[in-house]
Design a protein around this motif. Structure first.
Motif, PDB file in Angstrom:
ATOM      1  N   HIS A  60      -6.907  -5.674   1.843  1.00 34.20           N
ATOM      2  CA  HIS A  60      -6.436  -4.441   1.209  1.00 34.20           C
ATOM      3  C   HIS A  60      -4.972  -4.116   1.460  1.00 34.20           C
ATOM      4  O   HIS A  60      -4.435  -3.198   0.849  1.00 34.20           O
ATOM      5  CB  HIS A  60      -7.300  -3.263   1.672  1.00 34.20           C
ATOM      6  CG  HIS A  60      -7.147  -2.925   3.128  1.00 34.20           C
ATOM      7  ND1 HIS A  60      -7.518  -3.796   4.131  1.00 34.20           N
ATOM      8  CD2 HIS A  60      -6.667  -1.814   3.750  1.00 34.20           C
ATOM      9  CE1 HIS A  60      -7.290  -3.242   5.304  1.00 34.20           C
ATOM     10  NE2 HIS A  60      -6.760  -2.050   5.104  1.00 34.20           N
ATOM     11  N   LEU A 195      -0.531   3.987   3.605  1.00 33.93           N
ATOM     12  CA  LEU A 195      -0.828   4.954   2.541  1.00 33.93           C
ATOM     13  C   LEU A 195       0.242   6.037   2.473  1.00 33.93           C
ATOM     14  O   LEU A 195       0.517   6.584   1.397  1.00 33.93           O
ATOM     15  CB  LEU A 195      -2.199   5.578   2.771  1.00 33.93           C
ATOM     16  CG  LEU A 195      -3.403   4.705   2.420  1.00 33.93           C
ATOM     17  CD1 LEU A 195      -4.687   5.325   2.960  1.00 33.93           C
ATOM     18  CD2 LEU A 195      -3.497   4.484   0.911  1.00 33.93           C
ATOM     19  N   HIS A 198       3.805   3.404   1.596  1.00 31.79           N
ATOM     20  CA  HIS A 198       3.753   2.538   0.406  1.00 31.79           C
ATOM     21  C   HIS A 198       2.352   2.551  -0.199  1.00 31.79           C
ATOM     22  O   HIS A 198       1.668   1.508  -0.236  1.00 31.79           O
ATOM     23  CB  HIS A 198       4.154   1.108   0.777  1.00 31.79           C
ATOM     24  CG  HIS A 198       5.567   0.945   1.190  1.00 31.79           C
ATOM     25  ND1 HIS A 198       6.618   0.978   0.302  1.00 31.79           N
ATOM     26  CD2 HIS A 198       6.111   0.782   2.429  1.00 31.79           C
ATOM     27  CE1 HIS A 198       7.753   0.819   0.957  1.00 31.79           C
ATOM     28  NE2 HIS A 198       7.479   0.710   2.244  1.00 31.79           N
ATOM     29  N   PRO A 199       1.907   3.677  -0.722  1.00 25.76           N
ATOM     30  CA  PRO A 199       0.550   3.732  -1.275  1.00 25.76           C
ATOM     31  C   PRO A 199       0.340   2.761  -2.427  1.00 25.76           C
ATOM     32  O   PRO A 199      -0.796   2.326  -2.673  1.00 25.76           O
ATOM     33  CB  PRO A 199       0.413   5.184  -1.737  1.00 25.76           C
ATOM     34  CG  PRO A 199       1.825   5.677  -1.914  1.00 25.76           C
ATOM     35  CD  PRO A 199       2.620   4.968  -0.860  1.00 25.76           C
ATOM     36  N   GLU A 200       1.414   2.415  -3.112  1.00 29.16           N
ATOM     37  CA  GLU A 200       1.286   1.509  -4.251  1.00 29.16           C
ATOM     38  C   GLU A 200       0.909   0.095  -3.827  1.00 29.16           C
ATOM     39  O   GLU A 200       0.477  -0.723  -4.673  1.00 29.16           O
ATOM     40  CB  GLU A 200       2.602   1.481  -5.045  1.00 29.16           C
ATOM     41  CG  GLU A 200       3.753   0.713  -4.410  1.00 29.16           C
ATOM     42  CD  GLU A 200       4.466   1.446  -3.281  1.00 29.16           C
ATOM     43  OE1 GLU A 200       5.454   0.887  -2.748  1.00 29.16           O
ATOM     44  OE2 GLU A 200       4.046   2.571  -2.939  1.00 29.16           O
ATOM     45  N   LEU A 201       1.053  -0.219  -2.537  1.00 25.39           N
ATOM     46  CA  LEU A 201       0.743  -1.555  -2.041  1.00 25.39           C
ATOM     47  C   LEU A 201      -0.622  -1.634  -1.362  1.00 25.39           C
ATOM     48  O   LEU A 201      -1.028  -2.706  -0.908  1.00 25.39           O
ATOM     49  CB  LEU A 201       1.822  -2.007  -1.043  1.00 25.39           C
ATOM     50  CG  LEU A 201       3.241  -2.129  -1.587  1.00 25.39           C
ATOM     51  CD1 LEU A 201       4.196  -2.563  -0.477  1.00 25.39           C
ATOM     52  CD2 LEU A 201       3.304  -3.113  -2.754  1.00 25.39           C
ATOM     53  N   ARG A 203      -4.698  -1.383  -1.392  1.00 26.30           N
ATOM     54  CA  ARG A 203      -5.852  -1.548  -2.290  1.00 26.30           C
ATOM     55  C   ARG A 203      -7.103  -1.023  -1.578  1.00 26.30           C
ATOM     56  O   ARG A 203      -7.887  -1.806  -1.026  1.00 26.30           O
ATOM     57  CB  ARG A 203      -6.000  -3.017  -2.672  1.00 26.30           C
ATOM     58  CG  ARG A 203      -4.758  -3.590  -3.351  1.00 26.30           C
ATOM     59  CD  ARG A 203      -4.768  -5.115  -3.355  1.00 26.30           C
ATOM     60  NE  ARG A 203      -3.606  -5.662  -4.020  1.00 26.30           N
ATOM     61  CZ  ARG A 203      -2.429  -5.875  -3.425  1.00 26.30           C
ATOM     62  NH1 ARG A 203      -2.259  -5.552  -2.158  1.00 26.30           N
ATOM     63  NH2 ARG A 203      -1.424  -6.393  -4.108  1.00 26.30           N
TER      64      ARG A 203
END
Length: 276
Positions: A60, A195, A198-201, A203
């Protein structure tokens, strides 16, 4: 120089920067001209060297977790203290992750040589105080050896290797890991901080936990975890907790660095047990 702190924080950056000696914006070594670098070295006489890794962090999280978090703390510390930060060393001592894909590892001997070369170069530019800010615990041995070698080589230099969480007690790190000493990895703590940063990274639909167990020995990660995760309750990780942990890392490290670069050298006339 970067115009503002490039990391999200709820800290009072202007007030802390005024107290600790920074401008509120990080001093990025690679953005300076050579003349500015010489001037900065003469003025600050210190530098932060972030040391990360490129290694698996479970299904993740991205490979760059250790580098991304460490560099974010370093940039924030620079903004608060004015101590410049160099580009991160993005490969670490990571071979013990074993057969998980993606990891790019340096041998411990290579890490020692790289750190020596980096500090020797900065020393030639006039820097005399070096903070090796570590984001990957298995780098510790190599960084400690490098620091010892450099203290011997350069008698007028000060070198300290520390983790970005070192400046507050280890038991206070809320990682949801009970056992494993240094094996806390891709866990509740790191997931929460990612989170936040870099929440975009991240999963979260692929997040998985691992029940950590007590052990005398340290093992390769692929010997103790089928997913590359070491820690419980990863699905419960959240950005708010990540911000709290990140801000505490930033606050405590910045205060320590600000004091460190002003610390007087030992008095050569000092003798233990002698009173004035």
């Amino acid at each position: 120089m970067s115009p503002a702190v490039p990391v999200p924080t709820a800290l009072d950056v202007p007030a802390l920067a005024a107290e600790l000696g920074g401008s509120g914006a990080p001093v990025c070594w690679e953005e300076l001209t050579w003349q500015q670098a010489e001037s900065t070295a003469a003025d600050r006489n210190a530098v932060i060297i972030p040391v990360g890794a490129t290694e698996q962090h479970g299904p993740h999280l991205p490979l760059a977790v250790d580098t991304l978090i460490c560099r974010a703390v370093a940039l924030g510390v620079s903004a608060l203290t004015g101590v410049p930060v160099v580009p991160p060393l993005s490969f670490g001592v990571s071979a013990s992750h074993g057969d998980f894909g993606g990891t790019v590892a340096l041998r411990p001997e290579t890490m020692i040589a790289v750190v020596e070369d980096v500090i020797d170069s900065l020393y030639a530019s006039g820097v005399r105080q070096f903070i090796l800010l570590n984001g990957h615990i298995w780098n510790n041995g190599s960084l400690d050896v490098s620091a010892e070698k450099l203290r011997v080589r350069h008698r007028d230099a000060r070198v300290r290797a520390l983790g970005y969480v070192t400046m507050y007690p280890g038991p206070e790190v809320d990682g949801h890991v009970r056992y494993g000493r240094a094996l806390m990895h891709a866990n509740f703590f790191e997931t929460s901080v990612m989170l936040h940063l870099h929440p975009e990274l991240v999963r979260m639909d692929r997040a998985t936990s691992h029940v950590d167990v007590d052990s005398f020995w340290d093992y390769r990660m692929d010997q103790v975890s089928e997913t590359g995760v070491w820690g419980r309750d990863v699905a419960d990780a959240g950005a708010e907790h990540g911000r709290e942990e990140f801000d505490r890392c930033l606050f405590t490290t910045a205060r320590a660095v600000a004091a460190a670069v002003r610390e007087p050298w030992p008095d050569p006339t000092h003798r233990p047990g002698v009173t004035a």
